[in-house]
Design an enzyme around this catalytic site. Sequence first.
Site, PDB file in Angstrom:
ATOM      1  N   ASP A  29       0.831  -1.214   0.000  1.00 26.89           N
ATOM      2  CA  ASP A  29       0.000   0.000   0.000  1.00 26.89           C
ATOM      3  C   ASP A  29       0.863   1.262   0.000  1.00 26.89           C
ATOM      4  O   ASP A  29       2.092   1.192   0.054  1.00 26.89           O
ATOM      5  CB  ASP A  29      -0.963  -0.030   1.194  1.00 26.89           C
ATOM      6  CG  ASP A  29      -0.250  -0.408   2.485  1.00 26.89           C
ATOM      7  OD1 ASP A  29       0.855   0.136   2.719  1.00 26.89           O
ATOM      8  OD2 ASP A  29      -0.766  -1.261   3.246  1.00 26.89           O
ATOM      9  N   ASP A  98       0.519   5.860 -13.425  1.00 25.70           N
ATOM     10  CA  ASP A  98       0.260   5.011 -14.581  1.00 25.70           C
ATOM     11  C   ASP A  98      -1.130   5.356 -15.109  1.00 25.70           C
ATOM     12  O   ASP A  98      -2.112   5.221 -14.386  1.00 25.70           O
ATOM     13  CB  ASP A  98       0.310   3.544 -14.133  1.00 25.70           C
ATOM     14  CG  ASP A  98       0.690   2.594 -15.241  1.00 25.70           C
ATOM     15  OD1 ASP A  98       0.286   2.842 -16.385  1.00 25.70           O
ATOM     16  OD2 ASP A  98       1.367   1.598 -14.956  1.00 25.70           O
ATOM     17  N   ASP A 199      -0.292   3.499 -20.436  1.00 28.23           N
ATOM     18  CA  ASP A 199      -0.519   2.090 -20.747  1.00 28.23           C
ATOM     19  C   ASP A 199      -0.994   1.900 -22.194  1.00 28.23           C
ATOM     20  O   ASP A 199      -1.867   2.648 -22.661  1.00 28.23           O
ATOM     21  CB  ASP A 199      -1.598   1.563 -19.788  1.00 28.23           C
ATOM     22  CG  ASP A 199      -1.719   0.063 -19.788  1.00 28.23           C
ATOM     23  OD1 ASP A 199      -0.729  -0.606 -19.476  1.00 28.23           O
ATOM     24  OD2 ASP A 199      -2.816  -0.447 -20.112  1.00 28.23           O
ATOM     25  N   GLU A 241       3.662   3.378 -23.397  1.00 32.42           N
ATOM     26  CA  GLU A 241       3.947   1.958 -23.644  1.00 32.42           C
ATOM     27  C   GLU A 241       3.508   1.644 -25.064  1.00 32.42           C
ATOM     28  O   GLU A 241       2.331   1.789 -25.397  1.00 32.42           O
ATOM     29  CB  GLU A 241       3.184   1.073 -22.649  1.00 32.42           C
ATOM     30  CG  GLU A 241       3.564  -0.395 -22.776  1.00 32.42           C
ATOM     31  CD  GLU A 241       2.558  -1.359 -22.159  1.00 32.42           C
ATOM     32  OE1 GLU A 241       2.947  -2.475 -21.818  1.00 32.42           O
ATOM     33  OE2 GLU A 241       1.364  -1.003 -22.041  1.00 32.42           O
ATOM     34  N   HIS A 315       6.533  -5.128 -14.663  1.00 35.03           N
ATOM     35  CA  HIS A 315       5.572  -6.015 -13.998  1.00 35.03           C
ATOM     36  C   HIS A 315       4.953  -7.026 -14.959  1.00 35.03           C
ATOM     37  O   HIS A 315       4.170  -7.868 -14.524  1.00 35.03           O
ATOM     38  CB  HIS A 315       4.473  -5.161 -13.359  1.00 35.03           C
ATOM     39  CG  HIS A 315       3.698  -4.404 -14.391  1.00 35.03           C
ATOM     40  ND1 HIS A 315       4.247  -3.368 -15.115  1.00 35.03           N
ATOM     41  CD2 HIS A 315       2.427  -4.558 -14.853  1.00 35.03           C
ATOM     42  CE1 HIS A 315       3.351  -2.916 -15.971  1.00 35.03           C
ATOM     43  NE2 HIS A 315       2.237  -3.621 -15.840  1.00 35.03           N
ATOM     44  N   ASP A 316       5.239  -6.920 -16.243  1.00 32.28           N
ATOM     45  CA  ASP A 316       4.718  -7.890 -17.222  1.00 32.28           C
ATOM     46  C   ASP A 316       5.792  -8.891 -17.648  1.00 32.28           C
ATOM     47  O   ASP A 316       5.507  -9.794 -18.439  1.00 32.28           O
ATOM     48  CB  ASP A 316       4.229  -7.163 -18.489  1.00 32.28           C
ATOM     49  CG  ASP A 316       3.016  -6.280 -18.249  1.00 32.28           C
ATOM     50  OD1 ASP A 316       2.236  -6.568 -17.321  1.00 32.28           O
ATOM     51  OD2 ASP A 316       2.851  -5.302 -19.000  1.00 32.28           O
TER      52      ASP A 316
HETATM   53  O1  TEU Z   1       0.391  -4.272 -20.975  1.00 32.12           O
HETATM   54  C1  TEU Z   1       0.187  -4.327 -22.349  1.00 32.12           C
HETATM   55  C2  TEU Z   1       0.251  -5.626 -22.951  1.00 32.12           C
HETATM   56  O2  TEU Z   1       0.105  -5.709 -24.148  1.00 32.12           O
HETATM   57  C3  TEU Z   1       0.484  -6.790 -22.071  1.00 32.12           C
HETATM   58  O3  TEU Z   1      -0.723  -7.400 -21.816  1.00 32.12           O
HETATM   59  C4  TEU Z   1       1.444  -7.696 -22.681  1.00 32.12           C
HETATM   60  O4  TEU Z   1       1.010  -8.089 -23.938  1.00 32.12           O
HETATM   61  C5  TEU Z   1       1.651  -8.892 -21.873  1.00 32.12           C
HETATM   62  O5  TEU Z   1       1.855  -8.534 -20.563  1.00 32.12           O
HETATM   63  C6  TEU Z   1       2.856  -9.611 -22.362  1.00 32.12           C
HETATM   64  O6  TEU Z   1       2.743 -10.889 -21.945  1.00 32.12           O
HETATM   65  C7  TEU Z   1      -0.228  -3.278 -20.259  1.00 32.12           C
HETATM   66  C8  TEU Z   1       0.091  -3.452 -18.791  1.00 32.12           C
HETATM   67  O7  TEU Z   1       1.460  -3.265 -18.597  1.00 32.12           O
HETATM   68  C9  TEU Z   1      -0.408  -4.784 -18.339  1.00 32.12           C
HETATM   69  O8  TEU Z   1      -0.051  -5.078 -17.015  1.00 32.12           O
HETATM   70  C10 TEU Z   1      -1.916  -4.798 -18.504  1.00 32.12           C
HETATM   71  O9  TEU Z   1      -2.395  -6.074 -18.222  1.00 32.12           O
HETATM   72  C11 TEU Z   1      -2.329  -4.422 -19.925  1.00 32.12           C
HETATM   73  O10 TEU Z   1      -1.626  -3.292 -20.422  1.00 32.12           O
HETATM   74  C12 TEU Z   1      -3.788  -4.071 -19.959  1.00 32.12           C
HETATM   75  O11 TEU Z   1      -4.002  -2.843 -19.321  1.00 32.12           O
END
Ligand code: TEU
Length: 543
Positions: A29, A98, A199, A241, A315-316
């Site tokens: 948090d 974000d 995003d 992004e 984070h992805d």
């Molecule tokens: O990510 C964009 C996105 O295209 C991702 O879903 C990506 O394709 C995937 O993580 C790769 O495996 C952004 C954010 O960073 C992500 O956390 C969100 O889930 C997504 O947009 C939807 O808002």
Amino acid sequence: MKKDWWKDAVIYQIYPRSFQDSNGDGVGDLQGIIKRLPYLEKLGIDAVWLSPVYRSPMDDNGYDISDYQDIDPIFGTLADMEELIAEAKKRNIRIIMDLVLNHSSDEHRWFLEAKKSKDNPYHDYYVWRDGKEGELPNDMKACFGGSCWEWVPEVGQYYFHQFSVKQPDLNWENPKLRQEIYNMILWWMDKGVGGFRLDVIDQIAKEPDQKITQNGPRLHEFIRELSRETFQKGALITVGEAWGADVERAKLYSNPDGSEFSMVFQFEHIHMDQLPGKEKWDLSPLRLVELKQVYKKWQTGLYNCGWNSLFWNNHDLPRIVSRWGNDKEYRVESAKMLATVLHGMQGTPYIYEGEELGMTNVGFTDISQYRDIETMNMYRERKAAGYSEAEILKSLQAKSRDNGRTPMQWSDEENAGFTTGTPWISVNSNYHEINAEKELADPDSVFCYYQKLIHLRKENRIFLDGAFTLLAEQDQQIFAYTRTDETEELLVCANFTKDPADAGVMEAWKQAHPDAELLIHNYKEAPGSTLKPYEAVIYRASH
Ligand code: TEU
């Protein structure tokens, strides 16, 4: 304030859910982040990018926003957010929010209204197509599985969603929607935020009838208007992004005239362990020679006419030390090597929470341990397609987004000092060996190495503006390049593998620069004519 302060800044990304819990509910948090500001100050970063903390039903961990002007109770309150901005400012740390502007949550009041009737004033905030139940407008697929189209019986129409069914796409064609978005951004700017990460911004100008999602015809028109109406009124950092960006497009996005963003996240390098036409789950080794070419293209392509963002992690993405380093016997060496190669380049570096500790992938062995919507969906789809449990788990261990989302490892205490409660996702079991407390106490730690790299970038202007030249282009082990300006040159040279590598390229450079000074090195013994596993150096010399 300097307009382009972000060029020599280092940004730290926080995934708030997993950073620091302060109230024992198992979820990180805002008060937790405030508590850890001294840690961030010690690392030396200039700004924090916070993954979304807005009100959200958390279908996609906050990337599904139901109120852009409020904080989700699991993270705290608006007052906590204001406190965070103010406390961070005292330490010269800016807070980057974000912005998810491609879609909202289906629980956003706009969507609740929009789905009531076709003549509701909010209906056109989203993307609808007439149709009959069961007869989809077309066969486009959503990122988290299934069709892009979802039927709403109340209006007898389908709405369009590129991500989950709970993330309806916003209709950027509607000027009223755009104005609402600008007002909301200005409201956050008034609160003193330092910038925004946008995003999937390259997906806002969709044309579903043409099956266009990325890079739609009106994309840059929309972005310029957005930038003019909001960001350009302050000295903000903005980073879009853009999975679909190539160098030419990135020149538009990061045009030095400031008409769009400061920079974009592009992902070409991220695909260097994925085969063309395959999915990220279809594992394939890193193609180093190609990776180097990708960097050469971006480093030279944006020189003096755009700006790069530099990152291995977010984070992805899986943890870089597990992905392209070695998270076993050479964890420390390879984590430092990867940092050296990245931070030596031109651009703004991003450090993802825990990267500075050399945190690794989590290695979950059972699907019940995972939390991510993308992972759950992939599991269902691959099961249905006949993949074995073992194959699926192997892909997830390498690539699941949850690898980067396990709690920050602060100490040797229970749950790594992340929470006194039950963490929302399990802590990586290696927290006894890898944690911040230990790293801070050890001058040779990954943390101290990152600290030093950040410091070097600040002290030496050449990191900011030196021109990039790739060396040893075809070498299968070495990643080497120089950065040059009128007076100085840097050599960055790294062994990207676990086998010793011939350091001829470095030797030759040193001979030509006998006064070279070693700025940073990830081994104790002086570098020799062979680079040890994952050995990396940066030298500086005057011309
Ligand atoms: O990510 C964009 C996105 O295209 C991702 O879903 C990506 O394709 C995937 O993580 C790769 O495996 C952004 C954010 O960073 C992500 O956390 C969100 O889930 C997504 O947009 C939807 O808002």
